[in-house]
Design a protein around this motif. Structure first.
Motif, mmCIF file in Angstrom:
data_model
loop_
_atom_site.group_PDB
_atom_site.id
_atom_site.type_symbol
_atom_site.label_atom_id
_atom_site.label_comp_id
_atom_site.label_asym_id
_atom_site.label_seq_id
_atom_site.Cartn_x
_atom_site.Cartn_y
_atom_site.Cartn_z
ATOM 1 N N ILE A 96 0.710 -0.986 0.025
ATOM 2 C CA ILE A 96 -0.286 -0.099 -0.491
ATOM 3 C C ILE A 96 0.857 1.096 -0.150
ATOM 4 O O ILE A 96 2.029 0.777 0.292
ATOM 5 N N ASP A 97 0.311 2.878 -0.459
ATOM 6 C CA ASP A 97 1.133 3.161 -0.235
ATOM 7 C C ASP A 97 1.468 4.301 1.269
ATOM 8 O O ASP A 97 3.187 4.489 0.541
ATOM 9 N N ARG A 98 1.310 3.569 1.639
ATOM 10 C CA ARG A 98 1.717 3.876 2.772
ATOM 11 C C ARG A 98 2.839 3.556 3.108
ATOM 12 O O ARG A 98 4.202 4.579 3.834
ATOM 13 N N LEU A 99 2.735 2.077 3.214
ATOM 14 C CA LEU A 99 3.884 1.232 3.936
ATOM 15 C C LEU A 99 5.231 1.656 2.974
ATOM 16 O O LEU A 99 6.636 2.011 3.172
ATOM 17 N N THR A 100 4.951 2.179 0.812
ATOM 18 C CA THR A 100 5.805 2.316 0.717
ATOM 19 C C THR A 100 6.377 3.630 0.807
ATOM 20 O O THR A 100 8.212 3.918 0.661
ATOM 21 N N GLU A 101 5.414 5.081 1.161
ATOM 22 C CA GLU A 101 5.921 5.956 1.319
ATOM 23 C C GLU A 101 6.740 6.233 2.808
ATOM 24 O O GLU A 101 7.719 6.704 2.700
ATOM 25 N N LYS A 102 6.279 4.710 3.253
ATOM 26 C CA LYS A 102 6.520 5.926 5.285
ATOM 27 C C LYS A 102 9.098 4.546 5.600
ATOM 28 O O LYS A 102 9.284 5.115 5.256
ATOM 29 N N PHE A 103 8.605 3.877 4.377
ATOM 30 C CA PHE A 103 9.853 2.954 4.178
ATOM 31 C C PHE A 103 10.833 3.969 3.472
ATOM 32 O O PHE A 103 11.733 3.066 3.092
ATOM 33 N N GLY A 104 10.055 4.122 2.017
ATOM 34 C CA GLY A 104 11.282 4.127 0.926
ATOM 35 C C GLY A 104 11.185 2.933 0.304
ATOM 36 O O GLY A 104 12.173 2.994 -0.973
ATOM 37 N N THR A 105 10.778 1.347 0.328
ATOM 38 C CA THR A 105 10.874 0.852 -0.295
ATOM 39 C C THR A 105 9.322 -0.391 -0.367
ATOM 40 O O THR A 105 8.890 0.378 1.085
ATOM 41 N N ASN A 106 9.690 -0.993 -0.738
ATOM 42 C CA ASN A 106 8.632 -1.999 -0.599
ATOM 43 C C ASN A 106 9.020 -3.010 -0.190
ATOM 44 O O ASN A 106 8.499 -4.164 0.114
ATOM 45 N N GLU A 107 10.369 -3.244 0.190
ATOM 46 C CA GLU A 107 10.903 -4.926 0.810
ATOM 47 C C GLU A 107 11.210 -3.981 2.424
ATOM 48 O O GLU A 107 11.564 -3.037 2.464
#
Length: 211
Positions: free
Chosen positions: A104-115
């Motif tokens: 989800i967008d929030r996760l990628t935004e907060k961590f700067g990656t989808n890893e």
């Protein structure tokens, strides 16, 4: 190590953990059945939430975690391990790095990656065979991600779903850090600082982060 002992983190003799597993202390249930039932209870009793990071020892005590209504993969794995050990089933923590292809967008935004790393799961010993179990994603989250809830049959590994219900890539394992005798707090913090330096900034002493 027998992976049955109580530790600071896996404090299964505590009132909190004993109450959590009370329904499974039934001699008529085989260890496999106990493990399956406990897995589902941990999976669905706590909402998956990756947006609070803590590297304090007290946070990762099973007796503290089980009082929460949500937690991330390591939190839920610790609860499951403590519960399994309390039922006489050897269990240990395993860490890995994973990629969420439907992040989800929030996760990628907060961590700067989808890893996501370190990702926590459970190794447990049933009928002389070590199995992997990942209780992280609760049923309601799976519904939102259009993926079947991850079950555990007590005979095979239960690791993240590779594809969702539409055949799109969902979760991918990138690296296996192996299993640990106890919660490797120093390794976890160093790993997170290496992969997400923007979260920590220059504060070397801060141990908790709300994202």
């Amino acid at each position: 190590m027998d992976f049955l002992s109580q530790t600071y983190y896996f404090d299964f003799e505590s009132d909190e953990i004993q109450e959590f597993v009370r329904d499974f202390k039934d001699d008529s249930l085989l260890p496999k059945e106990k493990a399956k039932l406990l897995y589902v209870k941990v999976r669905d009793s706590f909402r998956y939430d990756p947006y609070f990071l803590s590297f304090s020892k007290e946070h990762f005590k099973a007796s503290n975690l089980v009082k929460q209504k949500k937690g991330h993969c390591i939190d839920k794995s610790i609860i499951l391990i403590a519960g399994l050990r309390s039922l006489g089933i050897p269990a240990r923590i395993r860490l890995a790095k994973v990629k969420n292809h439907i992040a989800i967008d929030r996760l990628t935004e907060k961590f700067g990656t989808n890893e996501l790393t370190p990702h926590g799961m459970v190794d447990l010993l049933l009928e002389e065979k070590w199995l992997k179990a990942s209780p992280a994603f609760n049923r309601s989250l799976c519904k939102m991600c259009n993926v079947q809830p991850l079950d555990f049959d007590g005979e095979n590994d239960s690791i993240f779903q590779e594809y969702n219900n539409e055949g799109k890539e969902f979760m991918e394992y990138l690296e296996d850090y192996g299993h640990f005798e106890d919660v490797p707090l120093d390794f976890m913090e160093a790993n997170a600082r290496e992969h997400y330096p923007h979260i920590f900034g220059n504060d070397k002493n801060k141990k908790e982060f709300w994202l």
